[in-house]
Scaffold this motif. Sequence first.
Motif, mmCIF file in Angstrom:
data_model
loop_
_atom_site.group_PDB
_atom_site.id
_atom_site.type_symbol
_atom_site.label_atom_id
_atom_site.label_comp_id
_atom_site.label_asym_id
_atom_site.label_seq_id
_atom_site.Cartn_x
_atom_site.Cartn_y
_atom_site.Cartn_z
ATOM 1 N N ALA A 148 0.814 -1.211 0.000
ATOM 2 C CA ALA A 148 0.000 0.000 0.000
ATOM 3 C C ALA A 148 0.849 1.263 0.000
ATOM 4 O O ALA A 148 0.450 2.298 -0.491
ATOM 5 C CB ALA A 148 -0.928 -0.014 1.211
ATOM 6 N N GLU A 149 2.045 1.149 0.559
ATOM 7 C CA GLU A 149 2.886 2.333 0.707
ATOM 8 C C GLU A 149 3.823 2.561 -0.476
ATOM 9 O O GLU A 149 4.629 3.471 -0.453
ATOM 10 C CB GLU A 149 3.728 2.215 1.973
ATOM 11 C CG GLU A 149 2.914 2.138 3.247
ATOM 12 C CD GLU A 149 2.108 3.404 3.468
ATOM 13 O OE1 GLU A 149 2.700 4.486 3.410
ATOM 14 O OE2 GLU A 149 0.889 3.295 3.667
ATOM 15 N N ALA A 150 3.738 1.690 -1.452
ATOM 16 C CA ALA A 150 4.755 1.748 -2.500
ATOM 17 C C ALA A 150 4.452 2.800 -3.549
ATOM 18 O O ALA A 150 4.100 2.515 -4.672
ATOM 19 C CB ALA A 150 4.905 0.385 -3.156
ATOM 20 N N GLU A 151 4.576 4.023 -3.160
ATOM 21 C CA GLU A 151 4.434 5.101 -4.131
ATOM 22 C C GLU A 151 5.818 5.576 -4.499
ATOM 23 O O GLU A 151 6.595 5.965 -3.637
ATOM 24 C CB GLU A 151 3.641 6.257 -3.523
ATOM 25 C CG GLU A 151 2.207 5.883 -3.230
ATOM 26 C CD GLU A 151 1.583 6.896 -2.294
ATOM 27 O OE1 GLU A 151 2.182 7.966 -2.109
ATOM 28 O OE2 GLU A 151 0.515 6.594 -1.744
ATOM 29 N N PHE A 152 6.074 5.533 -5.782
ATOM 30 C CA PHE A 152 7.420 5.913 -6.172
ATOM 31 C C PHE A 152 7.678 7.397 -6.015
ATOM 32 O O PHE A 152 8.812 7.832 -5.987
ATOM 33 C CB PHE A 152 7.712 5.441 -7.600
ATOM 34 C CG PHE A 152 8.497 4.187 -7.600
ATOM 35 C CD1 PHE A 152 8.065 3.105 -6.854
ATOM 36 C CD2 PHE A 152 9.681 4.085 -8.291
ATOM 37 C CE1 PHE A 152 8.798 1.940 -6.806
ATOM 38 C CE2 PHE A 152 10.418 2.923 -8.253
ATOM 39 C CZ PHE A 152 9.972 1.848 -7.519
ATOM 40 N N ALA A 194 14.364 1.465 -11.684
ATOM 41 C CA ALA A 194 13.481 0.689 -10.804
ATOM 42 C C ALA A 194 12.053 0.729 -11.342
ATOM 43 O O ALA A 194 11.367 -0.295 -11.399
ATOM 44 C CB ALA A 194 13.537 1.247 -9.385
ATOM 45 N N ALA A 195 11.596 1.904 -11.757
ATOM 46 C CA ALA A 195 10.246 2.027 -12.319
ATOM 47 C C ALA A 195 10.107 1.182 -13.586
ATOM 48 O O ALA A 195 9.071 0.555 -13.817
ATOM 49 C CB ALA A 195 9.932 3.496 -12.605
ATOM 50 N N ALA A 196 11.171 1.132 -14.387
ATOM 51 C CA ALA A 196 11.132 0.322 -15.613
ATOM 52 C C ALA A 196 10.964 -1.162 -15.268
ATOM 53 O O ALA A 196 10.212 -1.885 -15.926
ATOM 54 C CB ALA A 196 12.403 0.543 -16.435
ATOM 55 N N PHE A 197 11.645 -1.615 -14.201
ATOM 56 C CA PHE A 197 11.475 -3.007 -13.781
ATOM 57 C C PHE A 197 10.064 -3.272 -13.270
ATOM 58 O O PHE A 197 9.598 -4.407 -13.280
ATOM 59 C CB PHE A 197 12.503 -3.393 -12.711
ATOM 60 C CG PHE A 197 13.813 -3.838 -13.281
ATOM 61 C CD1 PHE A 197 13.895 -4.987 -14.065
ATOM 62 C CD2 PHE A 197 14.973 -3.117 -13.049
ATOM 63 C CE1 PHE A 197 15.098 -5.403 -14.607
ATOM 64 C CE2 PHE A 197 16.186 -3.521 -13.586
ATOM 65 C CZ PHE A 197 16.246 -4.665 -14.362
#
Length: 311
Positions: A148-152, A194-197
């Motif tokens: 739930a907390e994984a906001e980039f 990281a976002a690409a992965f």
Amino acid sequence: MTATIPTNGSAIGIALLALGDRWTLLILQRAFVLRTRRFGDWVAQLGLSESTLAARLRDLVAAELMERVPYDDNGRTREEYKLTPRALELSSLLLAIWGWEQVSVPGVEGAPVLIHDVCGHATLPVLGCGVCGVSPITARETSAERGAEAEFTKIAVPRLHRRAAESGTPADALSYYPETMEILGDRWSTAILAAAFLGIRRFNAFKAELGIAPSILSDRLRRFVAAGVLSAPSSEGEYRLTTKGMNFFPVFAILVDWAQRWYSPESAHELTIRHTSCGSPLGPVLLCSECGTELVRTSVHFDLPAGHFGG
Ligand SMILES: [Zn+2]
Ligand SMILES: [Zn+2]
């Protein structure tokens, strides 16, 4: 886990803040490979200014990656810098970076050779699942689940230091390659990768996810395409990881694991990388390409080309 680490922001964001800097990576690498502990030795090995080194060491101490310890210098007490337990675990990250360079950056002569002391062979680190033991593991054998907390956006942390001029970092065989520095040498770059992965592909999606300024995003995407880590945008405007970019997965998996173990409360994992075939969260381990046993910090050493590292 300690009160002195900033707790605002995501664990991955805090880790990127601590590590995503060219000089910091080189300072840590020298500490691991050459066992460098003293101020003057880093200056001699890296050719960086004393003020730059002092600032980076201060940050490393603040992030609890280094600690100052006194030593006796002909009757005078001086201080040297020792890697902390959490920093010692970064040896896997640095081995994974080295492994990626060996496989993905061609034509390097005189590169240091990694020797596995258990089997005696020159080795390449292979990513394995720490739960079921299967290797090699690539990004395709895993799935990423966000908590739930994984906001980039939480990775959008301020830079402490200006991006170092590329010509400023040393170009000897031990130092990271320019391509590695494109990816890891600044925290925006690492956050984009990281976002690409995690499957982000379009310019606007990166922008929304990371809260990054369009000009910085354009610049980093252009650099990634030039480095062959992302493909040139498709007609739909999608940037995809190339094979070379996908090969960076072990570094990403180890960074995520390390960041969340040291900078997250137990219950608040933001990102779970799951090994699809066994169903467990991937506890990333690096295995020897020759004998298959785990590569640990105390069972490997680098054979360095002669004459390079006078200091
Ligand atoms: Zn597994
Ligand atoms: Zn081995």
